[in-house]
Design a protein around this motif. Structure first.
Motif: not given
Length: 660
Positions: A484-490
């Protein structure tokens, strides 16, 4: 004599009772021997057979988290094969709130048809239950303080804009405009510290405290840069309070603008300004050097102390250097060069200041580009913990984007300095080059600018594509799901670059149409209104880099306390999603407002007949008296989304300090 009685006969019931007692004693003896086999072996050593020696043949693990396998001919080989076949027929269970390598809980199946059990990694369980939770690292603490300073300043600026809309009082707004100039460096400083933390985590394999990484002098430099930036904020507020003047954003860090007559107080504040400036940039340089020269622990890496820096971290450092060079040079030049009146011919020193200001404006996209590098590094280490490098072609894209951003800022600097042109500044990143009567030079500069912009935004798209193309070396089946961290940053990056690319496209079209001989038309007025709307939206997405840094900091903290195997708590992941949605809803609100009240104009061009205006900071507000209720509703919704945004920020900060 006396006649004796005959002896009594033995009863059959008594014999049966003795038989039962004997059976129960045998059963208890067997149970005791099974429960205490060591004692049983001691008692029955004379009659026990010697133990049978069983040999197992097992291949070693691959060093990437995959355990060794029993070889053919081993007694447990057949059981291992049955377990592998059973696992292939069962679907893994997804645990809520878990991400990264622990998102999927594998199933522990001993035999086909046996009950299924969730299996948890022993290393993560041991870290969380037996070892003490490590303290929050220096880099993450500094990131948190930078986040607090950044959003405190910009939240007060938003309040000042609303106050100006309804009271026409500009004093508070001018003071906060001055303060924002100090907060603009916070995202890149935080990115530099996150890069140092990621490097320390990689070299120490998840335990930097045990190996004293980063070094003490790097940690002192982090605190020095953080406190120096806070000192600049205090200096600006002191100048505004002591002088009773607030010249605006352009003169935020120059005490001479607050005290035109000079004096002892002005000299003291000016010396303090230069001292804080020197500490800030010197400490930022030391942090970057610490990342490059950080040594790998010999216990973990052997004699190979010089572990190469990954392409993502390397490009982040290069772009950070360019960013701080332009900002530092502009602050020094702005403090040294005396500005003449508008009617006088510009000197070379004044053109240098103008060029550096344009370069700072053009390189404003650098923090979000660095965010792409960092999340790519996070994803690469998630897929391949040992190497963690991007695809070879993606590494070339990283380098190309860094070169394009640097050359674009250099072109914006060179236009007024070398060719006596002009760099017309709009929103951050919006720089229009104008060379006056030199048509050939102007056309060449504009073509070069379009090429660099295409390379920057096209490279950003390719970096996002490569992020989703990363796979485990054993195939997609072994590739962990994206956290989720990477998805939110994307999502934050998509919002940022969508608004930026649309604004750059609109500005480029307007730039070429201004050079044509065609007169003003309805398309030109619509294009100008679109640019003003995108500028207003840009003030919202400028939060995206700092929000992404905070999200990454939460992820790094979770990796630290779980030996690089865990994830943030469920409430922290929910806060990440709320944060992204709150920012997206603000963008939608700003972009759809012109559909109801008309095309916005800048505050300098707006008249009494216009309905919406955009001020110099990008603030969008309704000015027509008949549509005042629309403006009130717009402000109410905007503050509702801001409350959700700041609430999520507070939750994430608390998660960093109270995560266990």
């Amino acid at each position: 004599g006396t006649k004796r009685d005959p002896p009594p006969e033995e009863s059959p019931l008594c014999c049966y009772t003795m038989l039962k007692v004997g059976l129960w004693a045998a059963i208890l003896l067997g149970v005791w021997a099974h429960a205490d086999p060591g004692h049983a072996r001691v008692s029955l050593a004379a009659s026990a057979d010697p133990p049978k020696l069983i040999k197992h043949r097992k291949s070693p693990g691959d060093g990437h988290g995959e355990p060794g396998q029993y070889r053919k001919g081993s007694p447990l080989y057949s059981k291992q094969q049955r377990q592998a076949e059973a696992k292939q027929t069962q679907q893994p269970t997804v645990l809520p709130g878990m991400d990264g390598v622990t998102t999927v809980a594998p199933l522990n199946v001993s035999e086909p048809g046996a009950p299924l059990e969730r299996h948890f990694d022993d290393r993560e369980f041991t870290r969380s239950c037996q070892d003490p939770i490590p303290p929050v690292s220096t880099s993450i603490q500094c990131v948190v303080w930078l986040v607090i300073q950044f959003f405190s300043v910009y939240s007060l600026l938003a309040i000042a804009r609303t106050v100006l809309t309804y009271t026409r009082s500009e004093g508070f707004l001018r003071v906060m405009q001055c303060a924002t100039a100090t907060a603009d460096l916070a995202p890149m400083l935080a990115i530099l510290m996150v890069a140092a933390r990621m490097r320390a985590l990689y070299l120490s394999k998840g335990n930097p405290q045990a190996h004293d990484l980063p070094p003490d002098w790097v940690q002192f430099s982090m605190w020095g840069a953080t406190l120096a930036l806070f000192g600049q904020l205090v200096l600006v507020l002191m100048c505004a309070v002591l002088s009773g003047r607030a010249p605006g954003r352009g003169a935020a860090l120059n005490p001479k603008e607050y005290f035109p007559g000079g004096g002892l107080l002005c000299d003291v504040l000016n010396v303090s300004r230069f001292f804080l400036m020197g500490v800030l940039f010197a400490c930022a340089l030391l942090v970057g050097l610490g990342v490059i020269f950080m040594e790998a622990p010999e216990k973990l890496w052997g004699a190979e102390k010089a572990v190469p820096v990954s392409p993502a971290i390397d490009c982040t450092l290069a772009l950070a250097v360019a960013y701080f060079v332009f900002n530092g040079a502009f602050q020094v030049a702005d403090a040294v060069v005396e500005k003449g009146s508008a009617l006088q011919r510009q000197t070379m020193k004044e053109r240098i200041v103008q060029g550096l200001d344009a370069g700072v404006h053009a390189i404003a996209v650098a923090p979000m580009i660095c965010i792409l590098f960092l999340i790519h590094r996070l994803r690469a280490t998630q897929v391949d913990p040992k190497g963690g490098n991007p695809q070879e072609w993606a590494a070339w894209i990283f380098t190309s984007v860094v070169i394009a951003v640097t050359l674009h800022a250099t072109l914006a600097f060179a236009a007024p300095v070398l060719a006596r042109g002009y760099a017309v500044k709009g929103a951050p990143g919006d720089v229009r080059l104008d060379f006056g009567e030199s048509g050939t030079a102007s056309l060449a500069a504009k073509v070069a600018q379009v090429f660099f912009l295409f390379a920057i935004y096209g490279g950003a798209v390719l970096i996002l594509v490569s992020l989703f193309m990363l796979e485990h070396r054993k195939g997609p089946a072994k590739t962990p799901p994206m956290s989720p961290t990477i998805l939110c940053c994307v999502c934050l990056a998509l919002q940022f670059f969508t608004i930026y690319s649309l604004l750059m496209a609109a500005v480029t079209v307007k730039m070429f149409r201004d050079d044509s001989a065609a007169g003003q038309s309805g398309f030109d007025s619509t294009l100008a209104g679109t640019i003003e709307s995108l500028k207003a939206a840009l003030t919202t997405v400028l939060f995206a880099p700092m929000l992404a840094v905070l999200v990454i900091a939460v992820r790094i903290r979770a990796l630290q306390i779980t030996n690089r195997q865990g994830s943030p708590p469920v409430y922290a992941q929910d806060a990440m999603y709320v944060l992204v949605l709150a920012l997206a809803f603000q963008l939608v609100l700003i972009l759809i407002l012109p559909c109801f009240v008309g095309i916005p104009k800048s505050s300098d061009e707006a008249t009494g007949d216009d309905t919406v205006s955009v001020n110099e900071d990008g603030g969008l507000h309704v000015v027509h008296p008949r549509l005042r209720w629309v403006g009130i509703a717009f402000d109410a919704l905007r503050y509702l989304f801001l409350l959700a945004l700041y609430g999520s920020i507070i939750v994430l900060i608390l998660a960093i300090f109270y995560m266990d």
